[in-house]
Structure formats: structure tokens, C-alpha cells
Write a protein that holds these residues in place. Structure first.
Motif, PDB file in Angstrom:
ATOM      1  N   ALA A   1      -7.395  23.223 -19.580  1.00  0.00           N
ATOM      2  CA  ALA A   1      -8.569  22.853 -18.783  1.00  0.00           C
ATOM      3  C   ALA A   1      -9.172  24.053 -18.056  1.00  0.00           C
ATOM      4  O   ALA A   1     -10.129  23.906 -17.296  1.00  0.00           O
ATOM      5  CB  ALA A   1      -8.183  21.769 -17.775  1.00  0.00           C
ATOM      6  N   GLY A   2      -8.607  25.246 -18.272  1.00  0.00           N
ATOM      7  CA  GLY A   2      -9.138  26.449 -17.640  1.00  0.00           C
ATOM      8  C   GLY A   2      -8.660  26.666 -16.218  1.00  0.00           C
ATOM      9  O   GLY A   2      -9.269  27.423 -15.471  1.00  0.00           O
ATOM     10  N   VAL A   3      -7.561  26.002 -15.838  1.00  0.00           N
ATOM     11  CA  VAL A   3      -6.998  26.183 -14.500  1.00  0.00           C
ATOM     12  C   VAL A   3      -5.850  27.188 -14.619  1.00  0.00           C
ATOM     13  O   VAL A   3      -4.838  26.898 -15.248  1.00  0.00           O
ATOM     14  CB  VAL A   3      -6.475  24.847 -13.925  1.00  0.00           C
ATOM     15  N   PRO A   4      -5.987  28.378 -14.031  1.00  0.00           N
ATOM     16  CA  PRO A   4      -4.940  29.388 -14.173  1.00  0.00           C
ATOM     17  C   PRO A   4      -3.663  29.006 -13.434  1.00  0.00           C
ATOM     18  O   PRO A   4      -3.704  28.495 -12.313  1.00  0.00           O
ATOM     19  CB  PRO A   4      -5.553  30.649 -13.573  1.00  0.00           C
ATOM     20  N   LEU A   5      -2.535  29.256 -14.065  1.00  0.00           N
ATOM     21  CA  LEU A   5      -1.227  29.026 -13.454  1.00  0.00           C
ATOM     22  C   LEU A   5      -0.853  30.249 -12.630  1.00  0.00           C
ATOM     23  O   LEU A   5      -1.175  31.375 -13.006  1.00  0.00           O
ATOM     24  CB  LEU A   5      -0.173  28.798 -14.536  1.00  0.00           C
ATOM     25  N   LEU A   6      -0.155  30.033 -11.523  1.00  0.00           N
ATOM     26  CA  LEU A   6       0.346  31.177 -10.752  1.00  0.00           C
ATOM     27  C   LEU A   6       1.421  31.913 -11.543  1.00  0.00           C
ATOM     28  O   LEU A   6       1.577  33.112 -11.414  1.00  0.00           O
ATOM     29  CB  LEU A   6       0.903  30.727  -9.407  1.00  0.00           C
ATOM     30  N   ALA A   7       2.181  31.170 -12.323  1.00  0.00           N
ATOM     31  CA  ALA A   7       3.230  31.729 -13.190  1.00  0.00           C
ATOM     32  C   ALA A   7       3.559  30.656 -14.224  1.00  0.00           C
ATOM     33  O   ALA A   7       3.125  29.508 -14.098  1.00  0.00           O
ATOM     34  CB  ALA A   7       4.481  32.071 -12.372  1.00  0.00           C
TER      35      ALA A   7
END
Length: 136
Positions: free
Chosen positions: A94-100
Motif C-alpha cells: 500500500a506504499g506505507v514504509p516499514l520502520l524495519a
């Protein structure tokens, strides 16, 4: 009612996240899978649903809030999901970046995201300890 009973913690009401732009914040959280319960643009406020519970995540526009990267000691809100690794894949799609990348914890797996203002949300599962999980 005793003083002990009247001071008893009963549960969460809402979790407040300060944001700099309501439209941008709502869009971010919708991509992360949060349905909007209601939105009042005229006062810079939106409440996002979390599961079947009435309380949710309250987004409120605050003057002076600017985009920032969260530091490790930032407060974190972790929410239960069925499978955190699958949630991480859905977030990335969905284009939401993960912190890690999703990481192992004692009860299962967790994946975290941060909104543009540094509010951190984690999604945790209980795959290693299913007896502790909510019944869906």
C-alpha cells in the motif's frame, strides 16, 4: 463505590496522535488499514477505528507539528493483528514504509510504521502464544 473502585482503570478511551495536516494523516492511516470513524475538518480532527472497539486513534492537527523521523525512545502504540508479517507485506504493497522488517518478539511477530510526524504504530501477532490472542 469505594475510592479504589472509582479510581480503577477500565480500558482505553482514545489514543491521541498530533499531526500537521489532517488530509495527509487520514490518507496515510487509510493506506495502513485504519477505517475512518468520523472526520471534522473544520476543527482538524479525525477518529480512526481499531477493530470492533469504540475507542480508536484520534488524529488532531496541532500548530507547529512538523514532519520528523521518530527516535527509538518514542512512545509506541502496538495493535494486535492475526499475522504481523502478512500485515507488513500489505503495508509495503500500500506504499506505507516499514520502520524495519518484521521482528520476532516473545509472543509472535511485530512490524512498525511511523506517520510523517513520527507517531509510531506497531502491529503485533500472537502466533507463538495463540492462547494469549484475542478471539476473532
Amino acid at each position: 463505590m469505594s475510592a479504589d473502585q472509582s479510581a480503577e482503570l477500565l480500558g482505553f478511551d482514545n489514543v491521541l496522535f498530533p499531526v500537521g495536516d489532517l488530509g495527509e494523516a487520514v490518507g496515510f492511516y487509510e493506506r495502513a488499514g485504519f477505517p475512518v470513524a468520523f472526520r471534522l475538518d473544520e476543527i482538524g480532527l479525525a477518529i480512526l477505528k481499531v477493530g470492533k472497539e469504540t475507542p480508536g486513534v484520534l488524529l488532531r492537527v496541532e500548530d507547529g507539528i512538523v514532519a520528523r523521523t521518530p527516535s527509538w525512545p518514542s512512545p509506541r502504540l502496538w495493535l494486535e493483528v492475526r499475522d504481523a508479517r502478512a500485515k507488513g507485506q500489505a503495508l509495503a504493497a500500500a506504499g506505507v514504509p516499514l520502520l524495519a522488517e518484521p521482528f520476532s518478539v516473545a509472543t509472535g511477530w511485530t512490524v512498525e510504521i511511523a506517520d510523517p510526524w513520527g507517531n509510531v504504530v506497531g502491529f503485533a501477532d500472537y502466533l507463538k502464544r495463540p492462547e494469549l490472542a484475542r478471539s476473532f
